[in-house]
Enzyme design. Structure first.
Site, PDB file in Angstrom:
ATOM      1  CE  LYS A 127      -4.401  17.061   0.438  1.00 43.06           C
ATOM      2  NZ  LYS A 127      -4.674  15.734   0.969  1.00 43.06           N
ATOM      3  CG  HIS A 130      -9.199  13.623  -7.455  1.00 44.13           C
ATOM      4  ND1 HIS A 130      -9.615  12.316  -7.497  1.00 44.13           N
ATOM      5  CD2 HIS A 130      -8.640  13.812  -6.230  1.00 44.13           C
ATOM      6  CE1 HIS A 130      -9.309  11.739  -6.352  1.00 44.13           C
ATOM      7  NE2 HIS A 130      -8.727  12.623  -5.557  1.00 44.13           N
ATOM      8  CG  HIS A 133     -13.228  13.677  -4.641  1.00 45.25           C
ATOM      9  ND1 HIS A 133     -12.191  14.478  -5.047  1.00 45.25           N
ATOM     10  CD2 HIS A 133     -12.923  13.285  -3.388  1.00 45.25           C
ATOM     11  CE1 HIS A 133     -11.307  14.570  -4.073  1.00 45.25           C
ATOM     12  NE2 HIS A 133     -11.721  13.859  -3.062  1.00 45.25           N
TER      13      HIS A 133
HETATM   14  N1  ARG Z   1     -12.357  13.421   3.449  1.00 43.55           N
HETATM   15  C1  ARG Z   1     -12.153  11.997   3.360  1.00 43.55           C
HETATM   16  C2  ARG Z   1     -11.359  11.658   2.116  1.00 43.55           C
HETATM   17  O1  ARG Z   1     -11.342  12.406   1.168  1.00 43.55           O
HETATM   18  C3  ARG Z   1     -13.442  11.235   3.299  1.00 43.55           C
HETATM   19  C4  ARG Z   1     -14.301  11.400   4.511  1.00 43.55           C
HETATM   20  C5  ARG Z   1     -15.179  10.227   4.704  1.00 43.55           C
HETATM   21  N2  ARG Z   1     -16.104  10.388   5.770  1.00 43.55           N
HETATM   22  C6  ARG Z   1     -15.867  10.125   7.061  1.00 43.55           C
HETATM   23  N3  ARG Z   1     -16.822  10.353   7.915  1.00 43.55           N
HETATM   24  N4  ARG Z   1     -14.711   9.684   7.462  1.00 43.55           N
HETATM   25  O2  ARG Z   1     -10.738  10.605   2.095  1.00 43.55           O
END
Ligand code: ARG
Length: 572
Positions: A127, A130, A133
């Protein structure tokens, strides 16, 4: 550096039997206005205990401590004791601390080597990386730097979103409409296009969703074909992420993301079962959290596959066992508040006493003038494009402004990217903000370019008389009195003196903006000093004193910029 507040607390403690020194220290205030002194002590509490008017207690205390060596004068004003430090004492402390601690000035050993995990960035693979982030990435990096600076042993973790049902969709989409060469040329943009198409077509053809669920189940079982596709998506995505991390000067100690925990699920399920926490609900398994005013946490789906939250529980347990953390920090958007409250509660219900050491550090939304972006709709602003545009725009400004054109490329990169980072860290993290080019690239406002420019200006002053600077830094002891008469020197020195407190406060509150705002203040005070005073005067002692102060200001601004994850240019 001498802790004048501590010294002040000790002096007061000798006179106040009713309160402990640490209580007194807590009560000492730093007045907003300098005419009210460097420290002020309110006497209301004492008045109550002694049944005496606070005004008379203030007078009595002032009379007793007025002669102390660290004070220039002490005044009783109303219920307050206002204390003015001896200017040369404070300036002297700052000059010698900055000259001896250098890159470490402002840091310390508060952490005593205790371990802190800082999890940040954590994008989803396949993905786009962007603009949304940027927040976790930049805030997390700054928090990591601040903790390391304070003497903690930090571990930087990127919890990649590299697992979950979306990879079933991605695999199905690629099989149907994908083209290997396309993916190799423009990996994420191609995968995104397929993924977007999946959602469009799935609205008309719900069977696609079933196909995707099946593909994910096969991936979870480790079937070779699905596994290879997934691995390829992951590798290509990481290449792209690392390009952006490289631009931002950010790196990680671990990329153990969600997939890393896929073989650690059974243990989680067993623990939950053992504690009687799992309930069946329409074929799925949940943890009921109604007693804590939260909706149930979905742990396994009907088809037995696990979820995001299950992997977070496994990750926390793994980190505790593997790293033995003192604190486990998660820099993740506030939209996930509930998710974190749920799983941290589950850790607690499992009987792990370290549940409280897992801390979610939320932040608000960033939007562009065009409106927020969503991956689903395909209207995406890539972070890499934003950074490149920042560099381009800065290059134009630099070419227009600068005298020194030999390092335009490097300057444009440092200042352009720095501007984006600085704006990100300027406001309280929880606030939403709108990304605006005009605001961030303004060299005069409270911006990255302004602070970096102040650093470059200080560096340039110091280059003008290297021998005097070297002599000044080798022996700062006798220099302070030469500055004590300058209002702007003292105002600057006071801010430098408070830099270590700002760093500590930023760490305690997980709030890098405390550092950002502090170095803006330092830059402004430095520029005022620069305008008010001729630095390279004929009087050798005065010149050395001024150079030592400029050097301390440069060191402080530079250390602050580096904590935020920015470059501190020597020339601009
Ligand atoms: N990959 C997730 C997102 O883009 C964020 C992860 C956050 N960290 C966690 N330990 N849940 O929304």
């Amino acid at each position: 550096m001498i802790d004048f507040k501590e010294e002040t607390a000790k002096l007061l403690a000798d006179l106040i039997a009713e309160l402990r020194a640490d209580e007194i220290r807590e009560m000492i205030e730093i007045p907003q206005e300098s005419r009210l002194g460097d420290y002020a002590f309110p006497c209301y509490r004492l008045a109550k205990a002694r049944r005496t008017a606070p005004q008379s207690i203030a007078c009595e205390i002032a009379g007793h401590i007025a002669a102390a060596a660290i004070f220039e004068r002490v005044e009783a004003v109303g219920a307050y004791v206002n204390m003015f430090l001896k200017k040369s004492a404070l300036i002297g402390a700052v000059l010698s601390a900055a000259a001896s601690e250098k890159e470490r000035f402002g840091g310390g050993d508060l952490g005593g080597g205790r371990r802190v995990i800082v999890e940040y960035s954590s994008p989803n693979i396949a993905k786009p990386f962007h603009i949304g982030h940027i927040r976790s990435t930049v805030i997390g990096n700054a928090i990591n730097n601040i903790y390391a600076f304070l003497g903690y042993d930090t571990v930087r973790v990127n919890h990649l979103g590299d697992y979950g049902t979306q990879f079933g969709k991605m695999i199905v989409a690629y099989r149907r409409w994908g083209d290997r060469e396309d993916v190799e040329r423009r990996p994420i943009r191609s995968l995104l296009a397929y993924y977007t198409r999946f959602h469009e077509e799935a609205e008309r053809d719900p069977a696609l969703e079933d196909e995707a669920r099946l593909a994910f189940a096969r991936l979870e079982r480790g079937e070779a074909e699905e596994r290879a596709l997934w691995q390829w998506f992951r590798d290509e995505s990481l290449k792209e992420f690392n390009r952006v991390y490289g631009m931002l000067g950010i790196s990680f100690d671990s990329y153990a993301g969600e997939s890393f925990y896929s073989d650690k699920m059974d243990r989680v399920l067993a623990l939950l079962r053992e504690k009687g926490l799992l309930r069946e609900s329409e074929g799925a398994e949940i943890v009921d959290l109604a007693a804590f005013d939260m909706p149930p946490a979905l742990i396994t789906k009907k088809d037995g596959s696990t979820l995001y939250i299950t992997r977070d529980i496994a990750a926390a347990i793994y980190r505790k066992e593997h790293y033995g953390f003192d604190k486990n920090l998660y820099i993740v958007a506030s939209q996930q508040n509930l998710h974190f409250r749920q799983w941290i509660k589950i850790i607690e219900l499992l009987g792990f006493d370290w549940a409280d050491d897992c801390v979610h550090i939320p932040f608000g939304l960033v939007s562009l003038d065009e409106g927020t972006m969503s991956t689903r709709a395909g209207r995406v602003v890539f972070l890499e494009d934003v950074l490149n545009r920042a560099i381009e725009r800065t290059r134009e400004i630099v070419i227009e402004k600068t005298v020194n054109t030999d390092n335009v490329d490097e300057t444009a990169r440092q200042v352009g990217i720095g501007a984006v980072i600085f704006q990100e860290l300027s406001n309280n993290r929880i606030k939403d903000y709108v990304f605006s080019w005009d605001k961030i690239l303004n060299f005069e406002g409270e911006t990255g370019p302004y602070v970096q420019y102040s650093h470059a200006r200080a560096s340039s002053v110091l280059r003008r008389d290297a021998p005097a600077l070297a002599a000044a830094l080798a022996d700062t002891d006798a220099l302070a009195p030469a500055l004590a008469g300058s209002e702007s020197a003292y105002a600057l020195a006071k801010l430098l003196y408070r830099f270590p407190d700002a760093v500590r406060e930023a760490g305690e509150k997980y709030e890098p903006s405390v550092v950002t705002r502090h170095i803006v203040d330092v830059a402004q005070a430095f520029n005022k000093f620069y305008h008010d005073e001729r630095i390279l005067t004929d009087d050798e002692t005065e010149k050395r004193a001024k150079l030592a102060l400029v050097s301390a200001a440069r060191q402080t601004i530079g250390n602050g910029l580096r904590l935020l994850g920015m470059a501190a240019p020597e020339r601009m």
